[in-house]
Design a protein around this motif. Structure first.
Motif, PDB file in Angstrom:
ATOM      1  N   ALA A   1       0.858  -1.195   0.000  1.00 48.74           N
ATOM      2  CA  ALA A   1       0.000   0.000   0.000  1.00 48.74           C
ATOM      3  C   ALA A   1       0.888   1.236   0.000  1.00 48.74           C
ATOM      4  O   ALA A   1       1.302   1.728   1.041  1.00 48.74           O
ATOM      5  CB  ALA A   1      -0.921  -0.007   1.212  1.00 48.74           C
ATOM      6  N   GLY A   2       1.200   1.714  -1.175  1.00 46.88           N
ATOM      7  CA  GLY A   2       2.066   2.871  -1.347  1.00 46.88           C
ATOM      8  C   GLY A   2       3.010   2.656  -2.504  1.00 46.88           C
ATOM      9  O   GLY A   2       3.788   1.697  -2.498  1.00 46.88           O
TER      10      GLY A   2
ATOM     11  N   LYS B   1      -2.215   5.954  -4.297  1.00 41.79           N
ATOM     12  CA  LYS B   1      -3.352   6.877  -4.314  1.00 41.79           C
ATOM     13  C   LYS B   1      -3.286   7.910  -5.430  1.00 41.79           C
ATOM     14  O   LYS B   1      -4.302   8.509  -5.775  1.00 41.79           O
ATOM     15  CB  LYS B   1      -3.478   7.584  -2.974  1.00 41.79           C
ATOM     16  CG  LYS B   1      -2.355   8.539  -2.653  1.00 41.79           C
ATOM     17  CD  LYS B   1      -2.592   9.208  -1.297  1.00 41.79           C
ATOM     18  CE  LYS B   1      -1.481  10.189  -0.947  1.00 41.79           C
ATOM     19  NZ  LYS B   1      -1.720  10.829   0.366  1.00 41.79           N
ATOM     20  N   GLN B   2      -2.121   8.130  -6.004  1.00 40.43           N
ATOM     21  CA  GLN B   2      -2.009   9.110  -7.082  1.00 40.43           C
ATOM     22  C   GLN B   2      -2.221   8.454  -8.442  1.00 40.43           C
ATOM     23  O   GLN B   2      -2.166   7.231  -8.582  1.00 40.43           O
ATOM     24  CB  GLN B   2      -0.653   9.816  -7.005  1.00 40.43           C
ATOM     25  CG  GLN B   2      -0.472  10.602  -5.710  1.00 40.43           C
ATOM     26  CD  GLN B   2       0.643  11.620  -5.805  1.00 40.43           C
ATOM     27  OE1 GLN B   2       0.907  12.182  -6.862  1.00 40.43           O
ATOM     28  NE2 GLN B   2       1.306  11.862  -4.673  1.00 40.43           N
TER      29      GLN B   2
ATOM     30  N   SER C   1       7.378   5.544 -17.065  1.00 38.95           N
ATOM     31  CA  SER C   1       8.483   4.619 -17.363  1.00 38.95           C
ATOM     32  C   SER C   1       8.742   3.695 -16.182  1.00 38.95           C
ATOM     33  O   SER C   1       8.985   2.490 -16.360  1.00 38.95           O
ATOM     34  CB  SER C   1       9.753   5.409 -17.705  1.00 38.95           C
ATOM     35  OG  SER C   1       9.586   6.152 -18.886  1.00 38.95           O
ATOM     36  N   ALA C   2       8.689   4.242 -14.979  1.00 30.73           N
ATOM     37  CA  ALA C   2       8.879   3.414 -13.786  1.00 30.73           C
ATOM     38  C   ALA C   2       7.803   2.341 -13.696  1.00 30.73           C
ATOM     39  O   ALA C   2       8.077   1.186 -13.344  1.00 30.73           O
ATOM     40  CB  ALA C   2       8.865   4.294 -12.548  1.00 30.73           C
ATOM     41  N   ALA C   3       6.572   2.722 -14.006  1.00 29.17           N
ATOM     42  CA  ALA C   3       5.472   1.753 -13.986  1.00 29.17           C
ATOM     43  C   ALA C   3       5.702   0.647 -15.018  1.00 29.17           C
ATOM     44  O   ALA C   3       5.481  -0.538 -14.737  1.00 29.17           O
ATOM     45  CB  ALA C   3       4.154   2.472 -14.251  1.00 29.17           C
ATOM     46  N   ASN C   4       6.174   1.029 -16.192  1.00 28.17           N
ATOM     47  CA  ASN C   4       6.412   0.031 -17.240  1.00 28.17           C
ATOM     48  C   ASN C   4       7.504  -0.951 -16.833  1.00 28.17           C
ATOM     49  O   ASN C   4       7.418  -2.146 -17.135  1.00 28.17           O
ATOM     50  CB  ASN C   4       6.801   0.735 -18.542  1.00 28.17           C
ATOM     51  CG  ASN C   4       5.646   1.504 -19.157  1.00 28.17           C
ATOM     52  OD1 ASN C   4       4.482   1.220 -18.861  1.00 28.17           O
ATOM     53  ND2 ASN C   4       5.950   2.486 -19.989  1.00 28.17           N
ATOM     54  N   HIS C   5       8.535  -0.463 -16.146  1.00 28.74           N
ATOM     55  CA  HIS C   5       9.606  -1.339 -15.677  1.00 28.74           C
ATOM     56  C   HIS C   5       9.073  -2.376 -14.681  1.00 28.74           C
ATOM     57  O   HIS C   5       9.505  -3.537 -14.683  1.00 28.74           O
ATOM     58  CB  HIS C   5      10.714  -0.512 -15.016  1.00 28.74           C
ATOM     59  CG  HIS C   5      11.651   0.118 -15.995  1.00 28.74           C
ATOM     60  ND1 HIS C   5      13.023  -0.031 -15.931  1.00 28.74           N
ATOM     61  CD2 HIS C   5      11.420   0.907 -17.076  1.00 28.74           C
ATOM     62  CE1 HIS C   5      13.593   0.638 -16.917  1.00 28.74           C
ATOM     63  NE2 HIS C   5      12.637   1.225 -17.616  1.00 28.74           N
ATOM     64  N   LEU C   6       8.144  -1.964 -13.834  1.00 28.63           N
ATOM     65  CA  LEU C   6       7.588  -2.883 -12.842  1.00 28.63           C
ATOM     66  C   LEU C   6       6.611  -3.880 -13.467  1.00 28.63           C
ATOM     67  O   LEU C   6       6.663  -5.077 -13.171  1.00 28.63           O
ATOM     68  CB  LEU C   6       6.898  -2.090 -11.732  1.00 28.63           C
ATOM     69  CG  LEU C   6       7.836  -1.356 -10.771  1.00 28.63           C
ATOM     70  CD1 LEU C   6       7.064  -0.381  -9.901  1.00 28.63           C
ATOM     71  CD2 LEU C   6       8.599  -2.347  -9.890  1.00 28.63           C
TER      72      LEU C   6
ATOM     73  N   HIS D   1      -2.332  -0.818  -9.140  1.00 31.02           N
ATOM     74  CA  HIS D   1      -3.643  -0.196  -9.019  1.00 31.02           C
ATOM     75  C   HIS D   1      -3.404   1.253  -8.617  1.00 31.02           C
ATOM     76  O   HIS D   1      -3.073   1.545  -7.468  1.00 31.02           O
ATOM     77  CB  HIS D   1      -4.503  -0.909  -7.972  1.00 31.02           C
ATOM     78  CG  HIS D   1      -4.884  -2.306  -8.344  1.00 31.02           C
ATOM     79  ND1 HIS D   1      -5.693  -2.593  -9.422  1.00 31.02           N
ATOM     80  CD2 HIS D   1      -4.561  -3.506  -7.798  1.00 31.02           C
ATOM     81  CE1 HIS D   1      -5.876  -3.897  -9.521  1.00 31.02           C
ATOM     82  NE2 HIS D   1      -5.182  -4.480  -8.540  1.00 31.02           N
ATOM     83  N   LEU D   2      -3.567   2.164  -9.581  1.00 30.02           N
ATOM     84  CA  LEU D   2      -3.272   3.564  -9.354  1.00 30.02           C
ATOM     85  C   LEU D   2      -4.552   4.361  -9.118  1.00 30.02           C
ATOM     86  O   LEU D   2      -5.649   3.912  -9.430  1.00 30.02           O
ATOM     87  CB  LEU D   2      -2.507   4.141 -10.548  1.00 30.02           C
ATOM     88  CG  LEU D   2      -1.185   3.420 -10.887  1.00 30.02           C
ATOM     89  CD1 LEU D   2      -0.558   4.012 -12.139  1.00 30.02           C
ATOM     90  CD2 LEU D   2      -0.210   3.483  -9.716  1.00 30.02           C
ATOM     91  N   ASP D   3      -4.376   5.535  -8.541  1.00 30.68           N
ATOM     92  CA  ASP D   3      -5.491   6.441  -8.258  1.00 30.68           C
ATOM     93  C   ASP D   3      -6.544   5.759  -7.382  1.00 30.68           C
ATOM     94  O   ASP D   3      -7.746   5.921  -7.583  1.00 30.68           O
ATOM     95  CB  ASP D   3      -6.119   6.918  -9.573  1.00 30.68           C
ATOM     96  CG  ASP D   3      -6.870   8.229  -9.413  1.00 30.68           C
ATOM     97  OD1 ASP D   3      -6.594   8.958  -8.442  1.00 30.68           O
ATOM     98  OD2 ASP D   3      -7.732   8.519 -10.266  1.00 30.68           O
ATOM     99  N   ASP D   4      -6.061   5.006  -6.402  1.00 32.10           N
ATOM    100  CA  ASP D   4      -6.956   4.276  -5.509  1.00 32.10           C
ATOM    101  C   ASP D   4      -6.224   4.045  -4.178  1.00 32.10           C
ATOM    102  O   ASP D   4      -4.996   4.038  -4.138  1.00 32.10           O
ATOM    103  CB  ASP D   4      -7.356   2.942  -6.136  1.00 32.10           C
ATOM    104  CG  ASP D   4      -8.661   2.377  -5.559  1.00 32.10           C
ATOM    105  OD1 ASP D   4      -9.201   2.977  -4.607  1.00 32.10           O
ATOM    106  OD2 ASP D   4      -9.111   1.334  -6.057  1.00 32.10           O
TER     107      ASP D   4
END
Length: 375
Positions: free
Chosen positions: A151-152, A178-179, A194-199, A207-210
């Motif tokens: 969570a974060g 949450k962002q 880009s960081a999200a794509n690497h992960l 799960h973003l914006d939640d």
């Protein structure tokens, strides 16, 4: 050492032995005349916890980080020009500190660098024995879980996800943030995507914006609901939102107006407290419009050393002022990956090879050990 000095030397006291405190105490041990100044470093633990190494350290015993990334203070002072006290600070008075043990420590110049408090799984105990047991418990906890919900989605969550995927690539790792994008808007959208794509390329679910509603108080197996209506289950649900608060509870006893409502120390650009020219502050505890990072703490430390020497010389007009440079961040994705950002030009982004070379492989442990006088 008592409140009544047993010699005529002036006392320079540093509270906190993290990135800022170490880089203040050690240079001062070279620069201060030990016949005129008594230098003291106070820290609750007998070792410095190297924060960039903590996530890999708590996940497994890889790289022997439980030894190399817990750095003792026995070599901190040049030519033994200083004293280390393992203790906490209970309160500040005019010209002295009261420690948790009840000991009184005098000061002529005081430097506050007490850092932040962190939540599990990097809430390290104060003693070496308890820390060893803490690491064993965490290793077992991570190994036994078949799935993880973090969570974060800042640096803590992203780096922990990479460490988990390094060891257990088949296990399910989910990040809730949450962002609308990972991290925060200090960094460009391009970097955050880009960081999200690497992960996600490593199988991490985002799960973003939640946000999670009713996050369990302790890490463990749980089923949680999100504000967006998702129902998520994992064997290990962890809060990975970063530090909880600055370690400044002892400061209002001396000056009720020294802190912001969030507990950060108000400082002048010279990094002196507003109403106390003989008290300086540095590192993560200061109120300054910048991201909290070890590289910033090192910059604070360099300035504080200069200004303490200037203050001692009686030339108050020579004190330097602190200005934040460009923002930068190096986020690991296991030992061989990661993504880095430098806030110059249009925002420069560097991928896995560069980030691994600078940080992911070593986690900066050799550099930090050198700061403490070790090799």
């Amino acid at each position: 050492m008592s409140a009544k000095k047993n010699d005529d030397r002036k006392s320079v006291v540093v509270v906190g032995g993290g990135a800022a405190g170490v880089n203040i105490a050690r240079p001062l041990s070279f620069k201060l005349d030990a016949t005129k100044y008594a230098l003291v470093l106070i820290n609750p633990r007998p070792f410095r916890v190297l924060l960039p190494a903590t996530l890999r350290m708590v996940v497994s015993d890889a790289d022997n980080l439980g030894t190399t990334a817990l750095v003792p203070y026995d070599k901190i002072f040049h030519a033994e020009n200083g004293t280390f006290l393992q203790d906490s600070v209970r309160s500040i008075q005019e010209k002295s500190l009261t420690l948790g043990s009840g000991q009184e420590v005098p000061y002529d110049i005081l430097i506050l660098a007490s850092g932040l408090s962190w939540t599990d799984p990097i809430a390290f105990p104060d003693s070496a024995e308890d820390t060893k047991a803490y690491l064993v418990r965490n290793h077992e906890k991570f190994a036994q879980a078949g799935s993880y919900l973090l969570a974060g989605g800042g640096a803590v969550g992203c780096e922990l996800a990479g460490e988990l995927k390094d060891i257990w690539p088949e296990k399910e790792v989910t990040i809730m943030h949450k962002q609308r994008l990972l991290f925060n808007d200090t960094y460009t959208d391009r970097y955050r995507r880009s960081a999200a794509n690497h992960l996600t390329a490593r199988g991490v679910t985002l799960h973003l914006d939640d946000t999670v509603e009713g996050l369990p108080a302790e890490a463990g197996p749980a089923t949680v609901l999100t504000k967006g209506g998702l129902k998520l289950s994992a064997d290990l649900v962890l809060k990975t939102t970063g530090p909880t608060h600055p370690n400044t509870d002892f400061i209002p006893s001396f000056d009720a107006d020294a802190l912001t409502p969030a507990g950060f120390v108000k400082v002048k650009p010279t990094l002196q407290l507003l109403n106390h020219p003989n008290i300086f502050a540095a590192g993560d505890i200061i109120e300054w419009n910048e991201q909290k990072q070890a590289i910033k703490a090192g910059a604070h430390a360099k300035l504080v050393v200069q200004n303490v020497l200037g203050y001692i010389s009686g030339n108050g007009s020579s004190l330097k002022t602190y200005k934040t440079g460009f923002e930068a961040i190096l986020v690991t994705n296991g030992k061989r990956g990661g993504i880095s950002y430098f806030g110059v030009l249009w925002g420069l982004i560097f991928g896995g090879w560069f980030t691994a070379l600078l940080k992911s492989k070593s986690l900066l442990v050799p550099m930090f050990r050198k700061e403490s006088g070790l090799v």
